[in-house]
Design a protein around this motif. Sequence first.
Motif, PDB file in Angstrom:
ATOM      1  N   ARG A  27      14.260 -23.728 -25.602  1.00  0.00           N
ATOM      2  CA  ARG A  27      14.048 -25.121 -26.001  1.00  0.00           C
ATOM      3  C   ARG A  27      13.037 -25.745 -25.060  1.00  0.00           C
ATOM      4  N   GLU A  28      12.582 -26.912 -25.409  1.00  0.00           N
ATOM      5  CA  GLU A  28      11.605 -27.617 -24.601  1.00  0.00           C
ATOM      6  C   GLU A  28      12.245 -28.094 -23.299  1.00  0.00           C
ATOM      7  N   GLY A  29      11.439 -28.261 -22.283  1.00  0.00           N
ATOM      8  CA  GLY A  29      11.905 -28.850 -21.042  1.00  0.00           C
ATOM      9  C   GLY A  29      12.154 -27.834 -19.944  1.00  0.00           C
ATOM     10  N   TYR A  30      12.697 -28.337 -18.870  1.00  0.00           N
ATOM     11  CA  TYR A  30      12.938 -27.503 -17.697  1.00  0.00           C
ATOM     12  C   TYR A  30      14.035 -28.122 -16.839  1.00  0.00           C
ATOM     13  N   PHE A  31      14.614 -27.294 -15.975  1.00  0.00           N
ATOM     14  CA  PHE A  31      15.504 -27.776 -14.933  1.00  0.00           C
ATOM     15  C   PHE A  31      14.646 -27.912 -13.684  1.00  0.00           C
TER      16      PHE A  31
END
Length: 128
Positions: A27-31
């Motif tokens: 999915r899009e995004g990051y930690f």
Amino acid sequence: ARFGSDLCRFGDRTFIRGVLKVPFAKREGYFGWGVWAEVEQPVFERYLDLYSADGSSEPEHDGWLANALSAYPQSSRTPLRLQFQNATERPTFSVDPAVPGALYHEQRNGIDDARYHEILELIGHPAE
């Protein structure tokens, strides 16, 4: 010692605060880990020179992870590459490709939701 939320000088040692991003794989995004990198004095001075400017076109600089990340045993002192950003964003950090391991692998390939929730548990943040 002199320190703030973005910079620290402790005797002869200098540190810059930044973000070590671990992307999500499906999915899009990051930690984003908010961490400190220890850097050599010239890198620290260069960051000060560019602090209120756009340093995103600056070449990457070397540093070392100054934190121990609970999700990645023995992560402290991991060699990093620092990329300065614009005046409103902290630098981004990436694990040096010469240092294979879980952190390098996950930063390059991403993490799934199960690993994300595992990390949240390890840092004492209940899963969403």
